[in-house]
Write a protein that holds these residues in place. Sequence first.
Motif, PDB file in Angstrom:
ATOM      1  N   UNK A 243      24.479 -53.889 -27.484  1.00  0.00           N
ATOM      2  CA  UNK A 243      25.895 -53.615 -27.559  1.00  0.00           C
ATOM      3  C   UNK A 243      26.066 -53.944 -29.069  1.00  0.00           C
ATOM      4  N   UNK A 244      27.122 -53.037 -29.543  1.00  0.00           N
ATOM      5  CA  UNK A 244      27.842 -53.179 -30.877  1.00  0.00           C
ATOM      6  C   UNK A 244      29.176 -53.275 -30.615  1.00  0.00           C
ATOM      7  N   UNK A 245      29.583 -54.666 -31.048  1.00  0.00           N
ATOM      8  CA  UNK A 245      30.751 -55.501 -30.572  1.00  0.00           C
ATOM      9  C   UNK A 245      31.577 -55.384 -32.029  1.00  0.00           C
ATOM     10  N   UNK A 246      32.826 -55.060 -32.252  1.00  0.00           N
ATOM     11  CA  UNK A 246      33.574 -55.111 -33.404  1.00  0.00           C
ATOM     12  C   UNK A 246      35.036 -55.319 -33.325  1.00  0.00           C
ATOM     13  N   UNK A 247      35.768 -55.722 -34.002  1.00  0.00           N
ATOM     14  CA  UNK A 247      37.234 -55.773 -33.932  1.00  0.00           C
ATOM     15  C   UNK A 247      37.917 -54.422 -34.255  1.00  0.00           C
ATOM     16  N   UNK A 248      38.571 -53.857 -33.184  1.00  0.00           N
ATOM     17  CA  UNK A 248      39.358 -52.273 -33.545  1.00  0.00           C
ATOM     18  C   UNK A 248      40.734 -52.427 -33.123  1.00  0.00           C
ATOM     19  N   UNK A 249      41.655 -52.605 -34.242  1.00  0.00           N
ATOM     20  CA  UNK A 249      43.056 -52.759 -33.636  1.00  0.00           C
ATOM     21  C   UNK A 249      43.719 -51.280 -33.288  1.00  0.00           C
ATOM     22  N   UNK A 250      43.678 -50.957 -32.132  1.00  0.00           N
ATOM     23  CA  UNK A 250      44.402 -49.562 -31.628  1.00  0.00           C
ATOM     24  C   UNK A 250      45.847 -49.588 -31.527  1.00  0.00           C
ATOM     25  N   UNK A 251      46.331 -48.507 -31.798  1.00  0.00           N
ATOM     26  CA  UNK A 251      47.778 -48.111 -31.897  1.00  0.00           C
ATOM     27  C   UNK A 251      48.626 -49.199 -30.902  1.00  0.00           C
ATOM     28  N   UNK A 252      49.413 -49.775 -31.598  1.00  0.00           N
ATOM     29  CA  UNK A 252      50.242 -50.690 -31.014  1.00  0.00           C
ATOM     30  C   UNK A 252      50.166 -52.107 -30.880  1.00  0.00           C
ATOM     31  N   UNK A 253      48.847 -52.334 -30.973  1.00  0.00           N
ATOM     32  CA  UNK A 253      47.952 -53.746 -30.617  1.00  0.00           C
ATOM     33  C   UNK A 253      48.297 -54.622 -32.040  1.00  0.00           C
ATOM     34  N   UNK A 254      47.523 -55.598 -31.841  1.00  0.00           N
ATOM     35  CA  UNK A 254      47.676 -56.717 -33.072  1.00  0.00           C
ATOM     36  C   UNK A 254      46.770 -56.286 -34.017  1.00  0.00           C
ATOM     37  N   UNK A 255      47.124 -56.452 -35.542  1.00  0.00           N
ATOM     38  CA  UNK A 255      46.172 -56.212 -36.429  1.00  0.00           C
ATOM     39  C   UNK A 255      45.567 -57.416 -36.903  1.00  0.00           C
ATOM     40  N   UNK A 256      44.679 -57.614 -37.620  1.00  0.00           N
ATOM     41  CA  UNK A 256      44.390 -59.073 -38.379  1.00  0.00           C
ATOM     42  C   UNK A 256      45.375 -59.499 -39.341  1.00  0.00           C
ATOM     43  N   UNK A 257      45.365 -60.640 -39.225  1.00  0.00           N
ATOM     44  CA  UNK A 257      46.440 -61.484 -40.147  1.00  0.00           C
ATOM     45  C   UNK A 257      45.838 -61.406 -41.619  1.00  0.00           C
ATOM     46  N   UNK A 258      46.404 -60.816 -42.445  1.00  0.00           N
ATOM     47  CA  UNK A 258      45.835 -60.800 -44.041  1.00  0.00           C
ATOM     48  C   UNK A 258      46.824 -61.627 -45.003  1.00  0.00           C
ATOM     49  N   UNK A 259      45.936 -62.390 -45.531  1.00  0.00           N
ATOM     50  CA  UNK A 259      46.541 -63.181 -46.432  1.00  0.00           C
ATOM     51  C   UNK A 259      45.949 -63.222 -47.941  1.00  0.00           C
ATOM     52  N   UNK A 260      46.689 -63.563 -48.903  1.00  0.00           N
ATOM     53  CA  UNK A 260      46.194 -63.427 -50.283  1.00  0.00           C
ATOM     54  C   UNK A 260      46.057 -64.954 -50.918  1.00  0.00           C
ATOM     55  N   UNK A 261      44.939 -64.964 -51.592  1.00  0.00           N
ATOM     56  CA  UNK A 261      44.450 -66.187 -52.025  1.00  0.00           C
ATOM     57  C   UNK A 261      43.903 -66.053 -53.579  1.00  0.00           C
ATOM     58  N   UNK A 262      44.264 -67.173 -54.314  1.00  0.00           N
ATOM     59  CA  UNK A 262      43.729 -67.307 -55.716  1.00  0.00           C
ATOM     60  C   UNK A 262      42.661 -68.369 -55.946  1.00  0.00           C
ATOM     61  N   UNK A 263      41.466 -68.177 -56.422  1.00  0.00           N
ATOM     62  CA  UNK A 263      40.616 -69.249 -56.751  1.00  0.00           C
ATOM     63  C   UNK A 263      40.655 -69.250 -58.228  1.00  0.00           C
TER      64      UNK A 263
END
Length: 740
Positions: A243-263
């Motif tokens: 099985x290939x299993x991966x995160x795929x947000x379909x229309x109307x569903x939750x997206x990944x929470x994206x944040x910006x960072x500085x090193x």
Amino acid sequence: MKKICFLAIFSIFLLSCKNDKKSTTNFTTGTKEITLEEIWDGTFSPERMNALNSMNGDFYSLLNTDKKTKSTTVDKYSYETLEKVATIVNSTDLKEIDRFSSYEFNNDETKLLLGTDFKKVYRHSSKGKFFVYDITSKQVTLIGEDIQEPTFSPDSKKVAYTKNNDLFIKNLVNGKVTRVTSDGKVNSIINGTTDWVYEEEFAFVRAFRWNKNSNYIAFLRFDETNVHEFSMDITGNSLYPSQQVFKYPKAGEKNAKVSLHLFNINTNSTKKLSVGEYEYIPRIQWTNDANTLCVTTLNRHQNDLSLYFVNAQNGTSKVILNEKDDAYVDIQDNLTFLEDNSFIWTSEKDGYNHIYHYDANGNLKNQVTKGDWEVTNYYGFNNENNQVYYQSVENGSINRGVYSIGLDGKNKKILSNEVGQNTASFSKNMHYFINTHSTSEIPPIYSLYNGEGEMLKVIKDNANLKEQLSEYKMSPKEFSTINVNGNDLNMWMIKPANFDENKKYPMLMFQYSGPGSQQVANRWNGSNDYWHNMLAQQGMIVVCVDGRGTGLKGRDFKKVTQKELGKYEVEDQIAAAKQLAERNYIDKNNIGIWGWSYGGFMSTNCILKGNDIFTTAIAVAPVTSWRFYDTVYTERYMQTPQENESGYDDNSPINYADKLKGNYLLVHGSGDDNVHVQNTMRMVNALVEANKQFDLFVYPDRTHGIYKGKNTRLHLFTKMTNYIQENLNVNKDKPTEIKG
């Protein structure tokens, strides 16, 4: 993407194209029939130039492979002479690497990143084994195995990369590796590279950037924890499928929470940066100020875009530019910071995509290009003469030309041929460019130009291909417009070489029709074009119409389909088919349509909603409900299903399965991670419930392109050819004679 001139005449064209930019060639036909085997074994493939890498000064480099030894080299060439001046590295001289398949220079071109042993991740991403090669000492240093996106720091002392969803930095001076993040986890947390939907729809993988002083790295972190998983069975060759299993947000569903960072390299510390309210961060880019990061944000509807300037020292941010649109704002890669930190930006805010110049505070200084035409590519800025270089369709929406213009919007000049497709690859200093020119009748010609538009030398002309094709029975594309639903739509038509206007011919329509796309273009053949010509010689007329929603004719024409994907595009294809059917030589009882992906969505809708005109349709890897597709692409044009229920359902072919009257072939790859085979299975269920007969073929484990494996494409197009011949009453020898 076509054909016959004697070689001598063709050579005269090459010599004169600098001065006579409207030159054309005659198109004649031979007697040989095109075969499917020839289309897919590369018989008609033109010679192409390897992708070149512009170097400092008037030089470029190429990755070359010796066909006999399989060894690889990075070679340096002069733009002025096009001659090789040096071999920078040869894999036969490296004990650590048998051969390499990618390379990248550092800033001062004293080192190379060499990549090998690549493994696919998604469509545009891969992981591999990478080394640093010191050109002077010839020393080779391993960076890592199964790593992604290794990138030199501007000072060439370090390489940043990702592995197992974490971000690392290797010091090339002392060999020390710094682990920037430690929470990376498959299908959970990603640091420094993008998730599936960003890679596919925002078209980037590397989600970290060095600043110019090499003391900061900005990066994105994706928290996929709450994104639903999608799984696909992989048949493979084992006893049990995997099985290939991966995160795929379909229309109307939750997206990944994206944040910006500085090193901070000096303090070995990371901080999270704030850039207001957003759903997406589709671009991050350092300005020419080493302490100022530029961040692009979008809301979920993607109709409110902001550029933020973030102060790396104190973390403060401010909006420097904001664009809103009733439909959506496109993401582009044209943002360019000049020496004074003013910047160039492209926008369609005046109704057409154009180039703008803003000062360092985000105030508009000048609209550089203007007109009822689109800029299609921004190539760069030459600060020596204040010239901007770009590609546009100002000589007609089916053509592309290369131009220069002053930053003040004055002294515009065309640098290439006026007709056909012209694509430029500029040197770093903008002194030279290699132009690729083609039309539907002229195969790709690669020529060296200087920055003033003077053609210096033809590099490759594909004259041999032109001569070879003279033996084949082929027909030209006839370009025209057709007025449909009040709009002049671009169209091409291919007729049989022995076309007789007193006979009737079945017609096959081809289209894609997706937002901003273009299929009617004056360019050289792709594989589909040869196939269409093959069908034409078997007694068929093949037509392509770019309806409403397609690109390069302005914002309003493109965005009319907003919230209604599959409505106006389908209406245009149906109306065009009916209008063409009135022509004396079209058999109105034998009209088919086909398409792939979005085009499959269209062809399916057309045979259902247009069942009074279309008798046959082929849909390859179609979307059958936008509810099944990803958030970023779908919601850009449709908003969410919760907000636009009717827009999703009124144009979904699943809901019109009972309207099927004609012949329908449905094809999909079971390993399609883009348009999931779920779309086809749901369509199958709807057709079964409606008790409608149809034809289905599934290619095991094949992805969206349906090409992997021996003879896959040949098999697919053989199946489609047979289906068309059987169901559109194709008879290459005896088209129906017109009675009366």
